[in-house]
Design a protein around this motif. Structure first.
Motif, PDB file in Angstrom:
ATOM      1  N   PHE A  13      45.533  63.282  48.591  1.00 50.27           N
ATOM      2  CA  PHE A  13      45.736  62.242  49.082  1.00 50.27           C
ATOM      3  C   PHE A  13      45.608  62.076  50.661  1.00 50.27           C
ATOM      4  N   ASN A  45      43.077  63.132  51.980  1.00 50.35           N
ATOM      5  CA  ASN A  45      41.775  62.573  52.122  1.00 50.35           C
ATOM      6  C   ASN A  45      41.203  61.376  51.557  1.00 50.35           C
ATOM      7  N   ALA A  46      42.060  60.963  50.531  1.00 53.97           N
ATOM      8  CA  ALA A  46      41.692  59.862  50.177  1.00 53.97           C
ATOM      9  C   ALA A  46      42.104  58.765  51.261  1.00 53.97           C
ATOM     10  N   PHE A  47      43.264  58.626  51.810  1.00 59.48           N
ATOM     11  CA  PHE A  47      43.705  57.905  52.972  1.00 59.48           C
ATOM     12  C   PHE A  47      42.658  57.824  54.080  1.00 59.48           C
ATOM     13  N   ARG A  77      39.642  58.812  53.664  1.00 54.50           N
ATOM     14  CA  ARG A  77      38.008  58.174  53.270  1.00 54.50           C
ATOM     15  C   ARG A  77      38.197  56.829  53.269  1.00 54.50           C
ATOM     16  N   ILE A  78      39.494  56.113  52.983  1.00 52.13           N
ATOM     17  CA  ILE A  78      39.487  54.633  52.962  1.00 52.13           C
ATOM     18  C   ILE A  78      39.463  54.158  54.224  1.00 52.13           C
ATOM     19  N   PHE A  97      46.557  52.156  58.707  1.00 48.78           N
ATOM     20  CA  PHE A  97      46.873  53.108  57.597  1.00 48.78           C
ATOM     21  C   PHE A  97      47.642  52.638  56.497  1.00 48.78           C
ATOM     22  N   VAL A 133      46.641  52.726  52.453  1.00 50.36           N
ATOM     23  CA  VAL A 133      47.456  52.922  51.433  1.00 50.36           C
ATOM     24  C   VAL A 133      47.639  51.698  50.437  1.00 50.36           C
ATOM     25  N   LEU A 191      44.258  51.999  48.218  1.00 53.26           N
ATOM     26  CA  LEU A 191      44.348  52.822  47.224  1.00 53.26           C
ATOM     27  C   LEU A 191      45.267  52.428  45.916  1.00 53.26           C
ATOM     28  N   HIS A 245      34.606  59.530  45.007  1.00 54.76           N
ATOM     29  CA  HIS A 245      35.743  60.906  45.247  1.00 54.76           C
ATOM     30  C   HIS A 245      37.299  60.213  45.690  1.00 54.76           C
ATOM     31  N   THR A 246      37.196  59.061  46.604  1.00 54.45           N
ATOM     32  CA  THR A 246      38.619  58.944  47.065  1.00 54.45           C
ATOM     33  C   THR A 246      39.628  58.591  45.723  1.00 54.45           C
ATOM     34  N   LEU A 247      39.144  57.770  44.862  1.00 52.19           N
ATOM     35  CA  LEU A 247      40.141  57.848  43.800  1.00 52.19           C
ATOM     36  C   LEU A 247      40.168  58.790  42.916  1.00 52.19           C
ATOM     37  N   ALA A 276      41.911  62.098  43.546  1.00 50.07           N
ATOM     38  CA  ALA A 276      43.430  61.823  43.590  1.00 50.07           C
ATOM     39  C   ALA A 276      44.040  61.749  42.394  1.00 50.07           C
ATOM     40  N   ASN A 281      52.129  56.023  46.322  1.00 51.98           N
ATOM     41  CA  ASN A 281      51.579  55.541  47.261  1.00 51.98           C
ATOM     42  C   ASN A 281      52.599  54.536  47.757  1.00 51.98           C
ATOM     43  N   VAL A 285      54.903  56.563  49.921  1.00 51.64           N
ATOM     44  CA  VAL A 285      54.293  56.955  51.273  1.00 51.64           C
ATOM     45  C   VAL A 285      54.250  55.703  52.056  1.00 51.64           C
ATOM     46  N   ARG A 286      53.937  54.635  51.589  1.00 51.24           N
ATOM     47  CA  ARG A 286      53.949  53.556  52.626  1.00 51.24           C
ATOM     48  C   ARG A 286      55.295  52.974  52.933  1.00 51.24           C
ATOM     49  N   PHE A 300      56.140  55.895  55.556  1.00 47.71           N
ATOM     50  CA  PHE A 300      55.540  55.669  56.864  1.00 47.71           C
ATOM     51  C   PHE A 300      55.833  54.646  57.667  1.00 47.71           C
TER      52      PHE A 300
END
Ligand code: SF4
Lengths: 381, 129
Positions: A97, A99-101, A103-104, A362, A366, A369, B21-23, B26, B78, B81-82, B85
Motif C-alpha cells: 500500500f 508503495n502504491a501511494f 508511486r501514485i 495524499f 488514495v 487507487l 506495479h502500483t495496482l 496491491a 483505501n 485509509v482516506r 488520514f
C-alpha cells in the motif's frame, strides 16, 4: 492391551491441547513476521509481509488478513504539516500500500505544467529549445482539479489552458538582468499572439492560439487569486547588458501526469521508510557504552548513570537511526546491538511543488487507487 | 481481459490494461490474504507494454470472482485509509491552531508585562527627577 478408554483418548488427542506445547509462532518466526533485521554484511532482506495466507499453517497460525483488524488497528499520526511539506506515520499497513501511494503521488496525481512555449523574439544566450525546457519545469500554483485535460481534438480554452507571457528587455547601459519567474504574467484572456491566416482581408476577429470564451479571472475560483508560478524567485535566464536582448514569448500550461513527463509530478519527492527499532541484546556498560554513544552519528544512544561510577548505554531516540550500520562495524558491539525495522510502520514524507498542499495530494492519491480498483471491477463484471 | 479455460474457472490469468506495479502489487497482496487463493502473482510482460498479467489460482471458487473480491476489499481499505488520514490531519490542524493562539497569547502577555515594567521605570524616573 488397548482399552476402550485409550481408544477414545487417542481419537480425541490433539497435541496443541498439551499444556507444555507452545501456541503461536516460535519467536524467531515472529520476529521475521514483523521485523526486518539489518545485518553487518548487507544481506538481501525482504521487506514485504509473509506472502501466502497459509505460510504458518503448520504452526497453527492463520496468516490471513482479518479485515476487522485492519479497520481497528490502522493509524495515522501527523508529525508535521505545512503548505509544502508533510511528515506522517502510517501504522498497521503493508508495504504494498505504502508503495502504491508513493508511486501514485509521483507519477499519477495530475498537476498543471507548461507544455507549449511560443517564442516570438529571443536574442538571449539561451537557445529556444533549452529555454522552452527550462520554462516547462517551472511549477505552477494552480489547482489541477479546476481544469480538464486537453485532448488532441480539443481547442485550447479557458477550462484546459493557462497562458503566461514573458516580455523582458535589457537595454544598453544597464547592468546584467536576472529574469525570474515573477516576470511571468498570467493572461486570463488567453493568448495574445495572432495566428497567421491565409487571407488577411476577411475575418472579423483576428484568431489567436487559444479560443477562450470568457476571461479566466471572471471565474469565481480565480477572481481574487491570480494564477502564478509557485515560486517567484526561480531564475529563468540572464540577459546581458551592452547587447539589446529581448525576450518575448508565451507559455501555455495544460494538465498532465508525472508518468508522461516529470514536470507534471506534483511532488518534489514522496518517500517513506520503515520505523527503525534499535535493540540492545545485552548490557552495554562503561567504556563500551561510551564508545557506542560516540560511534552513532545520529545520537540514537544515551548514557544512563547507574550510581557508584558505572554507566550503561540506553536507546534514547531510535527514530533518528538511519541504519547506517556504523555501530555494528565495531567487533565488540556487533553482537550487542540489533538493528531492526518495523514492517508495518511507515514514516511517510511528501513535499509538494506548490499546486496543492501535501495532505490534499495524499488524499487525491488514495482516491486514484480507489478509481483503479473500481475500473478493474467494472471490467470484470 | 481473462485468459482461462472453459472447463475449469478456478485457474485464470487476467490482463489489466494501462496498469503497472502500483495496482498489481496491491492486488497481489490482497489476493494472498484470501484463504481461497492457492497461488497469486503478477508480471509485466514487457517494459514498453502498458499492461500487467495477474495470475490467480483458487481452491475451487471462480478466479474472476476472487479477483473481484480482492479489488473490492482493496477499495474499502483505501476508503478507510482516506477517512483515517483526513481525520488525523484535521485533528493536527486544530491542535496547531490552538498552539498558535496560545503562543500568541503568551507573547502578548509578555509584551504587556514588559510595557508595564517600562512604564513603571519611566514613572520612577520622573519621581527621582
Ligand atoms: S545504524 Fe547508525 S544511526 Fe543507527 S544506531 Fe547504529 S550508528 Fe546509530
Amino acid at each position: 492391551m488397548v482399552t476402550e478408554e485409550d481408544k477414545i483418548f487417542a481419537k480425541n488427542f490433539c497435541i496443541d491441547d498439551l499444556p507444555d506445547v507452545p501456541a503461536g509462532l516460535p519467536p524467531h518466526l515472529k520476529l521475521k513476521q514483523n521485523r526486518v533485521v539489518s545485518k553487518k554484511d548487507a544481506s538481501v532482506v525482504d521487506t514485504g509481509d509473509a506472502i501466502y495466507s497459509g505460510s504458518y499453517v503448520s504452526s497453527g497460525v492463520d496468516n490471513t488478513m482479518k479485515l476487522g483488524n485492519f479497520y481497528e488497528d490502522f493509524k495515522v499520526d501527523v508529525i508535521s504539516c505545512t503548505e509544502t511539506d508533510m511528515e506522517f506515520d502510517m501504522i498497521g499497513i503493508d508495504a504494498a500500500f505504502a508503495n502504491a501511494f508513493r508511486r501514485i503521488l509521483i507519477a499519477e496525481v495530475p498537476s498543471m505544467a507548461i507544455e507549449k512555449v511560443l517564442i516570438a523574439y529571443n536574442t538571449s544566450l539561451i537557445v529556444d529549445e533549452v529555454l522552452a525546457h527550462r520554462i516547462g519545469l517551472i511549477p505552477i500554483a494552480a489547482d489541477p482539479r479546476l481544469f480538464e485535460y486537453l485532448t488532441e481534438t480539443d481547442q485550447p480554452n479557458e477550462k484546459n489552458t493557462i497562458v503566461f507571457k514573458l516580455h523582458v528587455k535589457c537595454p544598453k547601459g544597464q547592468s546584467r538582468l536576472h529574469v525570474l519567474t515573477n516576470e511571468l504574467q498570467w493572461l486570463p484572456n488567453g493568448s495574445e499572439f495572432l495566428k497567421e491566416s491565409g487571407d488577411s482581408t476577411s475575418t472579423s476577429k483576428p484568431k489567436t492560439y487559444t479560443s477562450f470564451s470568457c476571461s479566466q479571472d471572471s471565474l469565481p475560483e480565480f477572481a481574487d487569486n491570480p494564477i502564478t508560478p509557485s515560486h517567484l524567485d526561480i531564475l529563468i535566464s540572464k540577459l546581458s547588458p551592452g547587447q539589446v536582448l529581448k525576450l518575448k514569448l508565451e507559455a501555455h500550461a495544460v494538465k498532465g501526469i508525472g508518468k508522461t513527463h516529470a514536470k507534471w509530478s506534483p511532488v518534489g519527492t514522496a518517500w517513506y521508510r520503515m520505523l527503525p527499532e534499535v535493540v540492545l541484546l545485552g548490557e552495554v556498560e562503561d567504556e563500551k557504552a561510551e564508545r557506542l554513544v560516540k560511534t552513532c552519528p545520529m545520537n540514537v544512544f544515551d548514557i544512563e548513570d547507574m550510581g557508584n561510577g558505572r554507566k550503561r548505554a540506553t536507546v534514547a531516540q531510535p527514530r533518528n537511526c538511519t541504519l547506517c550500520k556504523e555501530c555494528i562495524r565495531d567487533h565488540d558491539l556487533v553482537d550487542l546491538v540489533d538493528l531492526r525495522s518495523v514492517k508495518d510502520h511507515f514514516i511517510f514524507k511528501v513535499e509538494s511543488t506548490g499546486s496543492l498542499p501535501p495532505d490534499v495530494l495524499f488524499t487525491e492519491a488514495v482516491k486514484i487507487l480507489e478509481d483503479k480498483c473500481e475500473r478493474v471491477i467494472a471490467d470484470l463484471s | 481481459m481473462e485468459h482461462g479455460s472453459f472447463t475449469n474457472d478456478s485457474h485464470a490469468s487476467f490482463t489489466l490494461a494501462e496498469e503497472d506495479h502500483t495496482l498489481a502489487n496491491a492486488v497481489r497482496f490482497m489476493l494472498n490474504q484470501d484463504p481461497r487463493v492457492t497461488l497469486a502473482g503478477y508480471s509485466i510482460p514487457h517494459p514498453s507494454l502498458e499492461c500487467v498479467n495477474v495470475r490467480v489460482q483458487t481452491t475451487g471458487d471462480p478466479a474472476r470472482e476472487v479477483l473481484k473480491d480482492a479489488c473490492q476489499e482493496l477499495m474499502l481499505m483505501n476508503r478507510h485509509v482516506r477517512s483515517v488520514f483526513d481525520k488525523a490531519v484535521a485533528e493536527f490542524k486544530v491542535k496547531q491552531a490552538r498552539l498558535a493562539t496560545e503562543e500568541e497569547k503568551k507573547t502578548k502577555a509578555e509584551e504587556a508585562e514588559l510595557k508595564k515594567q517600562r512604564d513603571l521605570l519611566a514613572s520612577m524616573d520622573i519621581e527621582s527627577d
